[in-house]
Design an enzyme around this catalytic site. Structure first.
Site, mmCIF file in Angstrom:
data_model
loop_
_atom_site.group_PDB
_atom_site.id
_atom_site.type_symbol
_atom_site.label_atom_id
_atom_site.label_comp_id
_atom_site.label_asym_id
_atom_site.label_seq_id
_atom_site.Cartn_x
_atom_site.Cartn_y
_atom_site.Cartn_z
ATOM 1 N N ASN A 14 68.113 -36.780 -52.507
ATOM 2 C CA ASN A 14 68.284 -37.802 -53.311
ATOM 3 C C ASN A 14 69.692 -36.800 -54.167
ATOM 4 O OD1 ASN A 14 67.969 -40.300 -52.866
ATOM 5 N ND2 ASN A 14 65.644 -39.390 -52.940
ATOM 6 N N LYS A 65 53.996 -32.683 -74.401
ATOM 7 C CA LYS A 65 55.964 -32.815 -73.581
ATOM 8 C C LYS A 65 56.414 -33.540 -74.164
ATOM 9 C CE LYS A 65 54.399 -36.720 -71.037
ATOM 10 N NZ LYS A 65 54.681 -37.342 -69.398
ATOM 11 N N MET A 90 57.987 -36.550 -60.533
ATOM 12 C CA MET A 90 56.736 -36.799 -60.399
ATOM 13 C C MET A 90 56.474 -36.819 -61.759
ATOM 14 S SD MET A 90 57.097 -37.936 -57.423
ATOM 15 C CE MET A 90 56.447 -38.415 -56.814
ATOM 16 N N ARG A 91 56.731 -37.291 -62.802
ATOM 17 C CA ARG A 91 56.566 -36.580 -64.665
ATOM 18 C C ARG A 91 56.566 -38.710 -65.091
ATOM 19 N NH1 ARG A 91 54.178 -32.761 -66.316
ATOM 20 N NH2 ARG A 91 54.201 -30.979 -64.426
ATOM 21 N N ASN A 107 65.177 -44.151 -62.239
ATOM 22 C CA ASN A 107 64.013 -44.537 -61.028
ATOM 23 C C ASN A 107 64.815 -44.766 -59.287
ATOM 24 O OD1 ASN A 107 62.406 -42.554 -60.092
ATOM 25 N ND2 ASN A 107 60.923 -44.412 -59.883
ATOM 26 N N HIS A 109 62.615 -45.370 -55.973
ATOM 27 C CA HIS A 109 60.338 -45.055 -55.731
ATOM 28 C C HIS A 109 60.994 -45.656 -54.095
ATOM 29 C CE1 HIS A 109 56.409 -45.304 -56.353
ATOM 30 N NE2 HIS A 109 56.776 -46.175 -55.755
HETATM 31 C C1 GAR Z 1 61.814 -40.202 -52.603
HETATM 32 O O1 GAR Z 1 61.461 -40.299 -51.687
HETATM 33 C C2 GAR Z 1 61.308 -40.718 -54.321
HETATM 34 O O2 GAR Z 1 61.476 -42.000 -53.919
HETATM 35 C C3 GAR Z 1 60.067 -40.689 -54.621
HETATM 36 O O3 GAR Z 1 60.139 -38.984 -53.830
HETATM 37 C C4 GAR Z 1 60.995 -38.833 -52.949
HETATM 38 C C5 GAR Z 1 61.738 -37.059 -53.056
HETATM 39 O O4 GAR Z 1 63.029 -36.802 -52.548
HETATM 40 N N1 GAR Z 1 59.862 -40.314 -55.343
HETATM 41 C C6 GAR Z 1 58.788 -41.211 -56.036
HETATM 42 O O5 GAR Z 1 57.783 -41.288 -54.953
HETATM 43 C C7 GAR Z 1 58.727 -41.113 -57.378
HETATM 44 N N2 GAR Z 1 57.347 -42.010 -57.548
HETATM 45 P P1 GAR Z 1 63.569 -36.231 -52.227
HETATM 46 O O6 GAR Z 1 63.565 -34.679 -53.370
HETATM 47 O O7 GAR Z 1 64.098 -35.561 -51.213
HETATM 48 O O8 GAR Z 1 64.620 -36.529 -53.095
#
Ligand code: GAR
Length: 187
Positions: A14, A65, A90-91, A107, A109
């Protein structure tokens, strides 16, 4: 031109979609910094391709934190960041960052929130037998994946392979994140 900070913990696809949209002018913005909470995150290698400055840190090197978030806030302030885009970070965001960047953190998700919050949303949804999956972009507040929804996009899938759902979902994420950031920075 608006200045973005992207936060990622791992792969960073992303981040790359956002950086590429900035580079080609699809987004009238610049990624001022990539923030990573893992010093070996693949996202850091992607950042090198785009010349994005990286702040990679190890949370265990800080007493709390609040301590590392204070450092992040100083960094974002120094870069004049307008919008913080969490992209696979993821934090949970703590009080220090939330207060300093109130209403400026979004964010992405991989579920149709409020269903399937947390870290393993796709796996949970597949285990549940879900037939309509989706992606949500939302404002970040003190709740876990609970802030007000900005955008959602659904897709159908009738199978039981989480990898396939991730693959289908990520293609949508890359489009939806760029479109949503574009709307927000042009409001
Ligand atoms: C993505 O699919 C995002 O939606 C998810 O982590 C992935 C990161 O992908 N986020 C979560 O689960 C947040 N709770 P990337 O590192 O390839 O962008």
């Amino acid at each position: 031109m608006k200045r973005l900070a992207v936060f990622a913990s791992g792969n960073g696809s992303n981040y790359e979609a956002i950086a590429a949209a900035c580079a080609c002018g699809r987004l009238d913005a610049e990624v001022a910094v990539l923030v990573c909470d893992h010093t070996d995150a693949y996202a850091i290698r992607r950042a090198a391709k785009f010349g994005t400055p990286v702040f990679a840190f190890c949370p265990k090197d800080y007493a709390s934190k609040a301590d590392y978030e204070k450092e992040i806030v100083s960094l974002l302030d120094s870069k004049g960041v307008d919008l913080v885009c969490l992209a696979g970070y993821m934090r949970i965001i703590g009080d220090v960052l939330l207060k300093a960047y109130a209403s400026k953190i979004i964010n992405i998700h991989p579920s149709l929130l409020p269903a399937f919050r947390g870290a393993h949303a796709v796996e949970q949804a597949v285990a549940y037998g879900v037939k309509v999956y989706g992606i949500t972009i939302h404002w970040v507040d003190e709740s876990l994946d609970g802030g007000r929804i900005i955008a959602q996009r659904a897709f159908g899938y009738d199978g039981n392979d989480p990898e396939e759902v991730h693959r289908l979902g990520q293609a949508i994420e890359h489009e939806l994140y760029v479109e949503t950031i574009n709307k927000l920075i042009n409001e």
